[in-house]
Design a protein around this motif. Structure first.
Motif, short mmCIF file in Angstrom:
data_model
loop_
_atom_site.label_atom_id
_atom_site.label_comp_id
_atom_site.label_asym_id
_atom_site.label_seq_id
_atom_site.Cartn_x
_atom_site.Cartn_y
_atom_site.Cartn_z
N TYR A 43 -10.89 -3.73 -34.51
CA TYR A 43 -12.30 -3.43 -34.26
C TYR A 43 -12.64 -2.20 -35.08
O TYR A 43 -11.76 -1.42 -35.44
CB TYR A 43 -12.61 -3.24 -32.77
CG TYR A 43 -11.92 -2.07 -32.12
CD1 TYR A 43 -12.53 -0.82 -32.07
CD2 TYR A 43 -10.66 -2.20 -31.55
CE1 TYR A 43 -11.91 0.26 -31.47
CE2 TYR A 43 -10.02 -1.13 -30.96
CZ TYR A 43 -10.66 0.10 -30.92
OH TYR A 43 -10.04 1.18 -30.33
N ASP A 44 -13.91 -2.06 -35.38
CA ASP A 44 -14.36 -0.94 -36.21
C ASP A 44 -15.06 0.15 -35.41
O ASP A 44 -15.00 1.32 -35.76
CB ASP A 44 -15.33 -1.45 -37.29
CG ASP A 44 -14.69 -2.50 -38.16
OD1 ASP A 44 -13.67 -2.19 -38.79
OD2 ASP A 44 -15.20 -3.64 -38.19
N ILE A 45 -15.73 -0.24 -34.36
CA ILE A 45 -16.52 0.68 -33.54
C ILE A 45 -16.19 0.39 -32.09
O ILE A 45 -16.29 -0.75 -31.64
CB ILE A 45 -18.03 0.47 -33.79
CG1 ILE A 45 -18.38 0.69 -35.27
CG2 ILE A 45 -18.86 1.39 -32.89
CD1 ILE A 45 -19.77 0.22 -35.66
N GLN A 46 -15.77 1.40 -31.35
CA GLN A 46 -15.50 1.22 -29.93
C GLN A 46 -16.84 1.09 -29.20
O GLN A 46 -17.88 1.49 -29.71
CB GLN A 46 -14.66 2.38 -29.40
CG GLN A 46 -14.16 2.29 -27.99
CD GLN A 46 -13.51 1.00 -27.61
OE1 GLN A 46 -14.17 0.10 -27.12
NE2 GLN A 46 -12.20 0.88 -27.81
N ASN A 47 -16.81 0.58 -27.99
CA ASN A 47 -18.02 0.17 -27.29
C ASN A 47 -17.90 0.53 -25.81
O ASN A 47 -16.85 0.34 -25.21
CB ASN A 47 -18.13 -1.34 -27.49
CG ASN A 47 -19.41 -1.94 -26.99
OD1 ASN A 47 -20.34 -1.26 -26.60
ND2 ASN A 47 -19.45 -3.26 -26.99
N TYR A 48 -18.99 1.02 -25.23
CA TYR A 48 -18.99 1.42 -23.82
C TYR A 48 -20.36 1.14 -23.23
O TYR A 48 -21.38 1.37 -23.88
CB TYR A 48 -18.66 2.91 -23.71
CG TYR A 48 -18.29 3.36 -22.33
CD1 TYR A 48 -17.00 3.23 -21.87
CD2 TYR A 48 -19.24 3.91 -21.47
CE1 TYR A 48 -16.64 3.63 -20.60
CE2 TYR A 48 -18.89 4.32 -20.20
CZ TYR A 48 -17.59 4.18 -19.76
OH TYR A 48 -17.25 4.58 -18.50
N HIS A 49 -20.40 0.63 -21.99
CA HIS A 49 -21.67 0.44 -21.28
C HIS A 49 -21.81 1.55 -20.25
O HIS A 49 -20.88 1.82 -19.50
CB HIS A 49 -21.70 -0.90 -20.56
CG HIS A 49 -21.85 -2.06 -21.49
ND1 HIS A 49 -21.90 -3.34 -21.05
CD2 HIS A 49 -21.98 -2.12 -22.84
CE1 HIS A 49 -22.05 -4.16 -22.08
NE2 HIS A 49 -22.08 -3.44 -23.18
N LEU A 50 -22.97 2.16 -20.23
CA LEU A 50 -23.21 3.27 -19.30
C LEU A 50 -24.36 2.89 -18.37
O LEU A 50 -25.52 2.91 -18.76
CB LEU A 50 -23.57 4.53 -20.10
CG LEU A 50 -23.75 5.81 -19.30
CD1 LEU A 50 -22.46 6.19 -18.58
CD2 LEU A 50 -24.19 6.94 -20.21
N TYR A 51 -23.99 2.49 -17.16
CA TYR A 51 -24.99 2.10 -16.16
C TYR A 51 -24.77 2.93 -14.89
O TYR A 51 -24.51 2.38 -13.83
CB TYR A 51 -24.86 0.63 -15.80
CG TYR A 51 -24.99 -0.32 -16.96
CD1 TYR A 51 -26.07 -0.24 -17.83
CD2 TYR A 51 -24.06 -1.32 -17.17
CE1 TYR A 51 -26.20 -1.13 -18.88
CE2 TYR A 51 -24.18 -2.21 -18.21
CZ TYR A 51 -25.26 -2.11 -19.07
OH TYR A 51 -25.40 -2.99 -20.09
N SER A 52 -24.90 4.22 -14.98
CA SER A 52 -24.58 5.07 -13.84
C SER A 52 -25.46 4.79 -12.62
O SER A 52 -25.00 4.85 -11.50
CB SER A 52 -24.73 6.54 -14.22
OG SER A 52 -23.80 6.86 -15.22
N PHE A 53 -26.71 4.50 -12.85
CA PHE A 53 -27.63 4.30 -11.72
C PHE A 53 -28.29 2.93 -11.81
O PHE A 53 -29.47 2.78 -11.52
CB PHE A 53 -28.68 5.41 -11.69
CG PHE A 53 -28.10 6.74 -11.34
CD1 PHE A 53 -27.93 7.12 -10.02
CD2 PHE A 53 -27.69 7.62 -12.33
CE1 PHE A 53 -27.37 8.35 -9.70
CE2 PHE A 53 -27.14 8.84 -12.02
CZ PHE A 53 -26.98 9.21 -10.69
N TRP A 54 -27.56 1.94 -12.24
CA TRP A 54 -28.09 0.60 -12.44
C TRP A 54 -28.67 0.06 -11.13
O TRP A 54 -28.00 -0.01 -10.12
CB TRP A 54 -26.97 -0.30 -12.94
CG TRP A 54 -27.46 -1.63 -13.37
CD1 TRP A 54 -27.30 -2.80 -12.69
CD2 TRP A 54 -28.16 -1.96 -14.56
NE1 TRP A 54 -27.86 -3.83 -13.39
CE2 TRP A 54 -28.40 -3.34 -14.54
CE3 TRP A 54 -28.61 -1.22 -15.64
CZ2 TRP A 54 -29.07 -4.00 -15.57
CZ3 TRP A 54 -29.27 -1.88 -16.66
CH2 TRP A 54 -29.49 -3.24 -16.61
#
Length: 188
Positions: A141-152
């Motif tokens: 992979y070239d770019i790491q990825n993260y989802h940030l849904y602290s208060f979803w």
């Protein structure tokens, strides 16, 4: 897009991709979709896990067709969206070995300049250890990825971004600890 084995209907995506291209909008295309029912491609079997374990060429051909069609218009490819939620039964190592690595190789073969993102790290499959991801996926992979849904899904009363900053810093520290200090990462 692919309702039957050798049948493709690109009508909707051609319009979207062409409009974005004309307007200077860069697309992060998620290959592997959001849902496991139906799997990707739709005709191939009852789950993505079963497809990649019994007929991996079905998924690989699906990826190949997408990249061949849009190689001059899409530069970023995310490999699955949230398998933790949408692709039940996959293990972390199945995701890496049977989905991420083959997809990366296909994409780079067709369009070496494009960039590949794995699924969001915090949404890797729940079966297996996330720690296994780092060594198994290194170089694919070239770019790491993260989802940030602290208060979803919640009404937020504080304008303090402290919890989000801390979560992102913790993820960045995890990347550094696993030898990915120089790897770019996106919050998608």
């Amino acid at each position: 897009v692919q309702p039957a084995k050798d049948v493709f209907d690109w009508t909707v995506y051609d319009k979207i991709v062409e409009k974005c291209s004309r307007d200077g909008i860069h697309i992060v295309a998620t290959l592997g979709g959001h849902f496991d029912s139906p799997p990707v491609p739709v005709w191939s079997g009852e789950s993505l896990k079963k497809v990649v374990n019994t007929n991996p060429e079905y998924f690989e051909d699906f990826v190949r067709k997408w990249v061949e069609r849009y190689k001059d218009k899409i530069d970023y490819w995310e490999i699955l969206n949230e398998p933790k939620v949408f692709h039940k039964g996959l293990t972390v190592l199945e995701y890496v070995d049977k989905i991420l690595i083959p997809s990366y190789k296909i994409i780079k073969e067709i369009d070496p300049g494009s960039k590949v993102l794995p699924c969001a790290y915090n949404n890797l499959p729940i079966i297996g250890s996330k720690e296994d991801f780092w060594d198994a996926a290194r170089g694919y992979y070239d770019i790491q990825n993260y989802h940030l849904y602290s208060f979803w899904g919640y009404l937020r009363f504080s304008s303090d971004a402290g919890p989000e900053v801390e979560e992102i810093q913790n993820f960045r520290n995890l990347m550094i600890r696993h030898g990915e200090k120089d790897k770019e990462f996106w919050i998608t």
